[in-house]
Design an enzyme around this catalytic site. Structure first.
Site, PDB file in Angstrom:
ATOM      1  N   SER A  71       0.357  -1.404   0.010  1.00 39.97           N
ATOM      2  CA  SER A  71       0.491  -0.224  -0.083  1.00 39.97           C
ATOM      3  C   SER A  71       0.555   0.791  -0.032  1.00 39.97           C
ATOM      4  CB  SER A  71      -0.404  -0.182   1.387  1.00 39.97           C
ATOM      5  OG  SER A  71      -1.709  -1.131   1.071  1.00 39.97           O
ATOM      6  N   TYR A 199      -2.633  -1.899 -10.685  1.00 35.51           N
ATOM      7  CA  TYR A 199      -2.721  -2.788  -9.139  1.00 35.51           C
ATOM      8  C   TYR A 199      -2.468  -3.253  -8.685  1.00 35.51           C
ATOM      9  CZ  TYR A 199      -4.234  -2.436  -4.153  1.00 35.51           C
ATOM     10  OH  TYR A 199      -5.227  -2.155  -2.973  1.00 35.51           O
ATOM     11  N   VAL A 269       1.446  -3.673   3.535  1.00 33.67           N
ATOM     12  CA  VAL A 269       0.593  -5.048   4.332  1.00 33.67           C
ATOM     13  C   VAL A 269       2.343  -6.088   4.429  1.00 33.67           C
ATOM     14  CG1 VAL A 269      -1.440  -5.232   4.418  1.00 33.67           C
ATOM     15  CG2 VAL A 269      -0.594  -6.604   2.368  1.00 33.67           C
TER      16      VAL A 269
HETATM   17  O1  DON Z   1      -4.433  -4.972  -2.028  1.00 31.50           O
HETATM   18  C1  DON Z   1      -3.466  -5.622  -1.451  1.00 31.50           C
HETATM   19  O2  DON Z   1      -4.617  -5.907  -0.530  1.00 31.50           O
HETATM   20  C2  DON Z   1      -2.841  -5.325  -1.285  1.00 31.50           C
HETATM   21  N1  DON Z   1      -1.388  -5.047  -2.235  1.00 31.50           N
HETATM   22  C3  DON Z   1      -2.049  -4.077  -0.297  1.00 31.50           C
HETATM   23  C4  DON Z   1      -2.510  -4.090   0.896  1.00 31.50           C
HETATM   24  C5  DON Z   1      -1.636  -2.795   1.446  1.00 31.50           C
HETATM   25  O3  DON Z   1      -0.721  -2.642   1.882  1.00 31.50           O
HETATM   26  C6  DON Z   1      -3.277  -2.565   2.885  1.00 31.50           C
HETATM   27  N2  DON Z   1      -2.136  -1.766   3.508  1.00 31.50           N
HETATM   28  N3  DON Z   1      -1.396  -2.282   4.847  1.00 31.50           N
END
Ligand code: DON
Length: 315
Positions: A71, A199, A269
């Site tokens: 993210s 994405y 994450v």
């Molecule tokens: O879309 C997702 O779930 C991951 N590619 C990114 C989520 C993420 O990093 C949320 N952050 N804390």
């Protein structure tokens, strides 16, 4: 707050010991496993790199470890979408408000009309932003994102971690649901699979704490890279990105982080956190074990203590 001297000499003296203390916080967290490839990350790892506008740095722990931006990438795709489309076109499709919900929640999408995502840092908003990146194919959009990120990191040869990309592409059904919901609401006009490939790819760009610190340093000022003097981002878009980092950057722990550390930040994450001390320092942290809100347990602990000790809080 104007900081003339980032006091890196002072930080170097206590940083290794403080990092080891914060590392213990990893025991209370869990490495993300909903993207199966991420679960291979070492739970106890913790690294930090701080970089000032003169190129001086301080680092400690596992700061050379590569990890995917996840993210954290959303801050910079938002900036690129703003540079590609302008403010009005972006905010026609994405809102400006924190949700207080998990990053992948669909709850608020149903509660508002006309059903646009609350902000560009939750998954729904970031997927929408990915669709706004200029380019006639997903490959072209992804290539432009990678090129922009490399520039922001001072020319680091950043690459997509293909194993993480495939792992999320194969398992990302919640993001697919969000994508189809956005199509239904007229927010997304492109093919969901195409948008998700852009994405997932930018979430899978691999970096180190040093790369994060270098990217953060551009935000710490007005969008000029202080080390090359190159203007990389218009000042207005840096202001927008910084404001979202304060209000939504740590998801539903953004308020708590703003109170305890007082710095704009963005987490991912994989355990990465990008933050900065305005006008003074870019900071990159990684610690894969996450707390209940999805932010690095040990990373948040270290940043809050550091900020309090150095009196960095914006407010
Ligand atoms: O879309 C997702 O779930 C991951 N590619 C990114 C989520 C993420 O990093 C949320 N952050 N804390």
């Amino acid at each position: 707050m104007i900081i003339e001297d980032a006091r890196l000499d002072e930080i170097r003296e206590f940083l290794p010991e403080w990092l080891e203390r914060s590392r213990q916080e990893a025991a209370a967290g869990e490495v993300a496993s909903y993207i199966p490839e991420l679960s291979k990350a070492p739970r106890e790892a913790l690294g930090i790199h701080l970089l000032d506008k003169h190129g001086d740095s301080a680092s400690a722990g596992d700061c050379g470890m590569a990890f995917t931006l996840q993210s954290i990438s959303k801050v910079f795709t938002l900036i690129l979408a703003l540079m590609d489309n302008g403010e009005d076109a972006v905010f026609e499709r994405v809102g400006m408000e924190p949700t207080g919900d998990n990053f992948n929640s669909m709850l608020k999408l149903e509660l508002v009309r006309p059903g646009i995502p609350f902000n560009p840092l939750i998954n729904a908003g970031a997927i929408t932003v990915s669709s706004l990146i200029r380019g006639s194919t997903p490959e072209e959009k992804s290539a432009r994102i990678l090129e922009f990120f490399r520039k922001l990191s001072g020319g680091s040869p950043l690459e997509v971690n293909e194993a993480v990309y495939r792992s999320e592409f194969e398992t990302g059904n919640l993001n697919r649901s969000i994508g189809y919901f956005l199509v239904e609401n007229g927010v997304l006009n492109d093919s969901v699979e195409d948008v998700l490939s852009v994405y997932f790819r930018h979430c899978s760009i691999e970096a180190t704490c040093r790369d994060l610190a270098r990217m953060a340093l551009v935000l710490a000022g007005d969008g000029t890279d202080p080390l090359s003097s190159e203007k990389l981002i218009p000042r207005r878009y840096v202001q927008i990105a910084k404001t979202f980092m304060i209000t939504c950057g740590m998801y539903n722990a953004s308020g708590e982080f703003a109170i305890k550390a007082g710095l704009p930040a963005k987490s991912g994450v994989s355990g990465g956190i990008l933050t900065f001390v305005p006008g003074a320092l870019g900071i990159g942290v990684v610690g894969p074990a996450l707390n209940a809100k999805g932010n690095s347990s040990a990373g948040v602990h270290l940043l809050e203590r550091l900020s309090q000790r150095m009196d960095w809080s914006l407010f």
